[in-house]
Design a protein around this motif. Structure first.
Motif, short mmCIF file in Angstrom:
data_model
loop_
_atom_site.label_atom_id
_atom_site.label_comp_id
_atom_site.label_asym_id
_atom_site.label_seq_id
_atom_site.Cartn_x
_atom_site.Cartn_y
_atom_site.Cartn_z
N PRO A 133 -0.05 12.42 2.17
CA PRO A 133 -0.51 11.23 2.89
C PRO A 133 0.39 10.92 4.08
N ASP A 134 -0.22 10.45 5.15
CA ASP A 134 0.53 10.04 6.34
C ASP A 134 1.01 8.61 6.13
N LEU A 135 2.26 8.46 5.71
CA LEU A 135 2.79 7.14 5.40
C LEU A 135 3.07 6.32 6.65
N ASP A 136 2.99 6.95 7.82
CA ASP A 136 3.22 6.19 9.06
C ASP A 136 2.10 5.18 9.32
N VAL A 137 0.95 5.36 8.68
CA VAL A 137 -0.15 4.40 8.88
C VAL A 137 0.20 3.04 8.28
N PHE A 138 1.19 3.01 7.39
CA PHE A 138 1.60 1.74 6.77
C PHE A 138 2.72 1.06 7.55
N ASN A 139 3.18 1.67 8.62
CA ASN A 139 4.29 1.14 9.40
C ASN A 139 3.78 0.45 10.66
N VAL A 140 3.92 -0.87 10.72
CA VAL A 140 3.50 -1.64 11.90
C VAL A 140 4.68 -2.37 12.52
N SER A 141 5.89 -1.85 12.30
CA SER A 141 7.07 -2.51 12.86
C SER A 141 7.05 -2.51 14.38
N ARG A 142 6.54 -1.43 14.98
CA ARG A 142 6.46 -1.36 16.45
C ARG A 142 5.54 -2.45 16.97
N SER A 150 -7.22 5.85 -1.88
CA SER A 150 -7.86 7.14 -2.13
C SER A 150 -6.85 8.19 -2.60
N PHE A 151 -5.67 8.23 -1.95
CA PHE A 151 -4.64 9.17 -2.38
C PHE A 151 -4.11 8.79 -3.76
N SER A 152 -3.93 7.50 -4.00
CA SER A 152 -3.41 7.05 -5.29
C SER A 152 -4.36 7.42 -6.43
N MET A 153 -5.66 7.31 -6.18
CA MET A 153 -6.63 7.66 -7.22
C MET A 153 -6.56 9.14 -7.56
N SER A 176 -8.41 -0.54 6.35
CA SER A 176 -8.68 0.89 6.35
C SER A 176 -7.45 1.68 5.92
N SER A 177 -6.26 1.24 6.32
CA SER A 177 -5.03 1.91 5.90
C SER A 177 -4.82 1.75 4.40
N PHE A 178 -5.11 0.55 3.88
CA PHE A 178 -4.95 0.31 2.44
C PHE A 178 -5.95 1.16 1.66
N ALA A 179 -7.19 1.27 2.17
CA ALA A 179 -8.18 2.11 1.51
C ALA A 179 -7.75 3.58 1.53
N TYR A 180 -7.10 3.99 2.61
CA TYR A 180 -6.55 5.35 2.71
C TYR A 180 -5.52 5.58 1.60
N GLY A 240 0.81 -1.21 0.00
CA GLY A 240 0.00 0.00 0.00
C GLY A 240 0.84 1.26 0.00
N GLU A 241 1.92 1.26 0.78
CA GLU A 241 2.81 2.41 0.80
C GLU A 241 3.49 2.60 -0.55
N ALA A 242 3.96 1.50 -1.14
CA ALA A 242 4.60 1.57 -2.45
C ALA A 242 3.62 2.09 -3.50
N MET A 243 2.35 1.73 -3.36
CA MET A 243 1.32 2.18 -4.31
C MET A 243 1.18 3.70 -4.27
N VAL A 244 1.16 4.27 -3.06
CA VAL A 244 1.03 5.72 -2.93
C VAL A 244 2.26 6.43 -3.50
N ILE A 245 3.45 5.93 -3.17
CA ILE A 245 4.69 6.55 -3.66
C ILE A 245 4.78 6.45 -5.17
N LEU A 246 4.40 5.30 -5.72
CA LEU A 246 4.45 5.10 -7.17
C LEU A 246 3.51 6.08 -7.88
N SER A 247 2.30 6.24 -7.37
CA SER A 247 1.36 7.17 -8.00
C SER A 247 1.87 8.60 -7.93
N ALA A 248 2.54 8.95 -6.81
CA ALA A 248 3.12 10.29 -6.70
C ALA A 248 4.26 10.46 -7.70
N ALA A 249 5.07 9.41 -7.88
CA ALA A 249 6.18 9.48 -8.84
C ALA A 249 5.66 9.66 -10.26
N LEU A 250 4.59 8.95 -10.61
CA LEU A 250 4.00 9.10 -11.95
C LEU A 250 3.42 10.50 -12.13
#
Length: 268
Positions: free
Chosen positions: A218-227, A249-252, A242-246, A151-161
C-alpha cells in the motif's frame, strides 16, 4: 458471533493497557511533542510555526505506526507464550472471530491513542497561533489528518497481524517494519513508473516487478497531508474518504490472509 468478536476485542484492549510497551509509547509521543516545541525555538523565526506543524504531524503519525507494529506483533505472541490462547480456542469460537476481535480491539485502542496524541499537538498549535496559515484556519484540516492517521495505523496493524499469524515476533516485527518503510516510499516507485525516462520507463522485467509491488504494497503516502496543512491547502473530505477506503481494502485482504494462516495453526 458479534458478541464473541466484541468480547475478544475488549479482552485485547485490556491486555494492551497492561502492556508496559504501550505506556512507553504514550510517553514517547508526548516527548516528541515537546521536542517539536524545542525545535521551533531553534528554527528561524518565520519557520517556527511550520516546524511545529510538520514535526507534530510527523511525530503523531510515527509513534502511532510504531504502536501498531509493536502491539500487533507482541499481543498475539504473548497469548501463545502464556498459553492463554488455548483457553480461547477451546471455547465455541471460530478462528476468524479471534482475529477480527483482536484487530477491532487494537484498532479502537489506536484510534483513542491517535486522538490522545493529537490533542496536545493541537493545543501546541493553538498556543503558538499556528492554527492559521495565511489567515486561513487549518484546524479542520488537522482533524482530517488525524482521521487519515487512523487509516494508516489500520493498514499497518492488519499487516502486523498477518505476519504475526505465521511467524515469531522478532521476524514479524522486522517484516512489518520493512513493509511500513516500503509503503512510505511507494510514491517514489510510482513516480519512476510514470516517468518518461529511467530504468522503469520501458517494458521489461524491472517494470513488471515494480508494477507488481504497487499491487501488494500500500502507498502510505496517501495518508500524509502534512504538506497541505503547512501550506494551508484545503484537505477535501472526498480525498479523505477515498484514501480511507483504500486503506480498508488493503486491511481486508491482510485480515483474510491472517485468518487463513491462523486457522492452520495447531494449538491442541
Amino acid at each position: 458471533m458479534i458478541g464473541r468478536i466484541f468480547a475478544v476485542a475488549a479482552n485485547t484492549r485490556r491486555e494492551a493497557y497492561r502492556n508496559r510497551a504501550f505506556l512507553v509509547l504514550i510517553l514517547m509521543g508526548l516527548t516528541m511533542t515537546i521536542i517539536g516545541i524545542v525545535l521551533s525555538k531553534l528554527a528561524v523565526r518565520n519557520q517556527a510555526v511550520k516546524v511545529i506543524q510538520d514535526f507534530g504531524y510527523f511525530s503523531v503519525s510515527m509513534v502511532c505506526a510504531i504502536t501498531a507494529i509493536l502491539l500487533g506483533v507482541i499481543l498475539l505472541h504473548k497469548e501463545l507464550d502464556k498459553k492463554t490462547i488455548y483457553t480461547i480456542v477451546s471455547k465455541p469460537i471460530a478462528r476468524f472471530e479471534i482475529v477480527l476481535g483482536k484487530f477491532l480491539g487494537l484498532l479502537t485502542l489506536l484510534a483513542v491513542f491517535v486522538v490522545g496524541l493529537t490533542i496536545p499537538w493541537m493545543a501546541t498549535l493553538w498556543m503558538y497561533d499556528a492554527l492559521y496559515v495565511g489567515g486561513v484556519a487549518i484546524w479542520d484540516d488537522c482533524l482530517m489528518g488525524t482521521f487519515l492517521m487512523v487509516g494508516e495505523a489500520m493498514v499497518i496493524l492488519s499487516a502486523a497481524l498477518l505476519f504475526s499469524s505465521w511467524t515469531r515476533p522478532f521476524l514479524a516485527g522486522i517484516f512489518t517494519f520493512g513493509y511500513f518503510v516500503m509503503g512510505k516510499n511507494m510514491y517514489l516507485l510510482r513516480e519512476y513508473l510514470s516517468a518518461d525516462t529511467g530504468p522503469l520507463s520501458e517494458a521489461g522485467p524491472l517494470r513488471t516487478i515494480g508494477q507488481g509491488f504497487t499491487y501488494i504494497v500500500p502507498d502510505l503516502d496517501v495518508f500524509n497531508v502534512s504538506r497541505e496543512i503547512s501550506l494551508g491547502i484545503d484537505v477535501h473530505g472526498s480525498y479523505v474518504m477515498s484514501s480511507f477506503a483504500y486503506g480498508v481494502s488493503f486491511s481486508m485482504v491482510f485480515l483474510c490472509l491472517s485468518v487463513f494462516f491462523f486457522s492452520r495453526r495447531d494449538f491442541m
